[in-house]
Design a protein around this motif. Structure first.
Motif, short mmCIF file in Angstrom:
data_model
loop_
_atom_site.label_atom_id
_atom_site.label_comp_id
_atom_site.label_asym_id
_atom_site.label_seq_id
_atom_site.Cartn_x
_atom_site.Cartn_y
_atom_site.Cartn_z
N GLN A 41 0.85 -1.19 0.00
CA GLN A 41 0.00 0.00 0.00
C GLN A 41 0.89 1.24 0.00
OE1 GLN A 41 -3.41 0.07 -0.22
NE2 GLN A 41 -3.17 -2.12 -0.58
N LEU A 42 0.58 2.19 -0.87
CA LEU A 42 1.35 3.42 -0.98
C LEU A 42 0.55 4.58 -0.43
CD1 LEU A 42 2.67 3.06 -4.65
CD2 LEU A 42 3.70 2.20 -2.54
N ASP A 43 1.22 5.42 0.38
CA ASP A 43 0.55 6.62 0.83
C ASP A 43 0.49 7.61 -0.34
OD1 ASP A 43 3.01 8.04 0.70
OD2 ASP A 43 3.46 7.54 2.77
N GLU A 44 -0.24 8.70 -0.16
CA GLU A 44 -0.46 9.64 -1.26
C GLU A 44 0.85 10.25 -1.76
OE1 GLU A 44 -2.89 13.74 -2.28
OE2 GLU A 44 -3.62 12.46 -0.66
N ALA A 45 1.74 10.63 -0.84
CA ALA A 45 3.01 11.23 -1.24
C ALA A 45 3.85 10.24 -2.06
CB ALA A 45 3.79 11.70 -0.01
N THR A 46 3.85 8.98 -1.67
CA THR A 46 4.62 7.97 -2.40
C THR A 46 3.98 7.69 -3.75
OG1 THR A 46 5.35 7.01 -0.30
CG2 THR A 46 5.63 5.66 -2.26
N GLN A 47 2.65 7.70 -3.82
CA GLN A 47 1.97 7.54 -5.11
C GLN A 47 2.36 8.67 -6.06
OE1 GLN A 47 -2.25 7.30 -4.36
NE2 GLN A 47 -2.09 5.36 -3.30
N ALA A 51 4.44 8.26 -9.57
CA ALA A 51 3.90 8.80 -10.83
C ALA A 51 4.90 9.75 -11.48
CB ALA A 51 2.57 9.51 -10.58
N ALA A 52 5.56 10.60 -10.68
CA ALA A 52 6.54 11.54 -11.22
C ALA A 52 7.76 10.81 -11.76
CB ALA A 52 6.95 12.54 -10.14
N SER A 82 11.43 0.52 -8.87
CA SER A 82 11.45 -0.85 -8.38
C SER A 82 11.36 -0.91 -6.85
CB SER A 82 12.74 -1.54 -8.85
OG SER A 82 12.81 -2.84 -8.36
N GLU A 83 12.08 -0.02 -6.19
CA GLU A 83 12.05 0.00 -4.72
C GLU A 83 10.65 0.35 -4.21
OE1 GLU A 83 14.23 2.11 -0.88
OE2 GLU A 83 15.05 2.44 -2.87
N ILE A 84 10.03 1.34 -4.84
CA ILE A 84 8.69 1.75 -4.40
C ILE A 84 7.69 0.63 -4.62
CG2 ILE A 84 6.75 3.30 -4.87
CD1 ILE A 84 8.83 5.49 -5.46
N THR A 85 7.73 -0.01 -5.79
CA THR A 85 6.74 -1.05 -6.08
C THR A 85 6.97 -2.32 -5.27
OG1 THR A 85 8.01 -1.81 -8.01
CG2 THR A 85 6.24 -0.21 -8.41
N SER A 86 8.22 -2.56 -4.82
CA SER A 86 8.45 -3.76 -4.03
C SER A 86 8.34 -3.54 -2.52
CB SER A 86 9.81 -4.38 -4.37
OG SER A 86 10.86 -3.51 -4.01
N THR A 87 8.68 -2.32 -2.05
CA THR A 87 8.67 -2.09 -0.60
C THR A 87 7.61 -1.09 -0.14
OG1 THR A 87 10.26 -0.24 -0.61
CG2 THR A 87 11.17 -2.50 -0.52
N GLY A 88 7.08 -0.31 -1.09
CA GLY A 88 6.07 0.68 -0.72
C GLY A 88 6.65 2.05 -0.39
N GLN A 89 7.97 2.22 -0.56
CA GLN A 89 8.59 3.51 -0.27
C GLN A 89 9.92 3.62 -0.99
OE1 GLN A 89 9.33 3.72 3.91
NE2 GLN A 89 10.65 1.94 3.94
N ALA A 90 10.40 4.85 -1.10
CA ALA A 90 11.75 5.11 -1.62
C ALA A 90 12.58 5.56 -0.43
CB ALA A 90 11.72 6.18 -2.70
N ALA A 119 11.51 17.07 -9.06
CA ALA A 119 12.38 17.87 -8.21
C ALA A 119 11.57 18.53 -7.09
CB ALA A 119 13.10 18.95 -9.05
N GLY A 120 10.39 19.01 -7.41
CA GLY A 120 9.52 19.61 -6.39
C GLY A 120 9.11 18.60 -5.33
N LEU A 121 8.79 17.39 -5.75
CA LEU A 121 8.40 16.36 -4.78
C LEU A 121 9.57 15.93 -3.90
CD1 LEU A 121 6.10 14.16 -7.05
CD2 LEU A 121 5.39 15.53 -5.07
N LEU A 122 10.78 16.08 -4.43
CA LEU A 122 11.97 15.72 -3.66
C LEU A 122 12.46 16.86 -2.79
CD1 LEU A 122 13.88 13.75 -6.42
CD2 LEU A 122 12.82 12.78 -4.38
N GLY A 123 11.76 17.99 -2.83
CA GLY A 123 12.11 19.12 -1.96
C GLY A 123 13.28 19.93 -2.46
N MET A 124 13.46 19.99 -3.76
CA MET A 124 14.58 20.77 -4.33
C MET A 124 14.17 22.20 -4.55
SD MET A 124 16.17 18.05 -7.02
CE MET A 124 17.43 19.19 -7.55
#
Length: 124
Positions: A41-47, A51-52, A82-90, A119-124
């Motif tokens: 399950q992915l939270d909204e921020a991870t989704q 997507a980005a 791959s990390e997000i789809t297998s573990t649910g987070q980066a 970049a915006g989602l990563l806080g740059m």
């Protein structure tokens, strides 16, 4: 003698591997995520991050002439996906690596809206 020989039987239940071997064995059950198991399950921020990442990968493949720099970025994006789809987070180090690569690709971030969004989602 064939009647006294022990036998071993293996079975497969989708998404779940359970087995027991030997006359005094007990069953062990192991659940795996990623291949064959339910997606985490992915939270909204991870989704949004996923997507980005996917959008930038598509843009790199379709809109940008490939260079060593874009190949390195695409590889990091693929690993992140791959990390997000297998573990649910980066993980933190994965996100830091993406920040570093995007920072090094400032022209790309300016040119591609998908790179700017990531970049915006990563806080740059």
């Amino acid at each position: 003698m064939a009647g006294n020989e022990p036998s071993v039987n293996f079975g497969n239940i989708s998404g779940n591997n359970t087995f027991a071997v030997g006359s005094h064995a007990h069953a062990e059950s192991h659940h795996h995520h990623g291949t064959g198991g339910p997606a985490p399950q992915l939270d909204e921020a991870t989704q949004q991050l996923l997507a980005a990442v996917r959008e930038l990968r598509a843009d790199l493949a379709e809109r940008v002439r490939g260079t060593d720099q874009t190949a390195t970025l695409d590889e990091a994006l693929a690993e992140t996906e791959s990390e997000i789809t297998s573990t649910g987070q980066a993980g933190r180090t994965r996100r830091e690596r993406l920040r570093e690569l995007l920072s090094d690709s400032q022209a790309l971030v300016t040119f591609l809206a998908s790179a700017g969004a990531l970049a915006g989602l990563l806080g740059m």
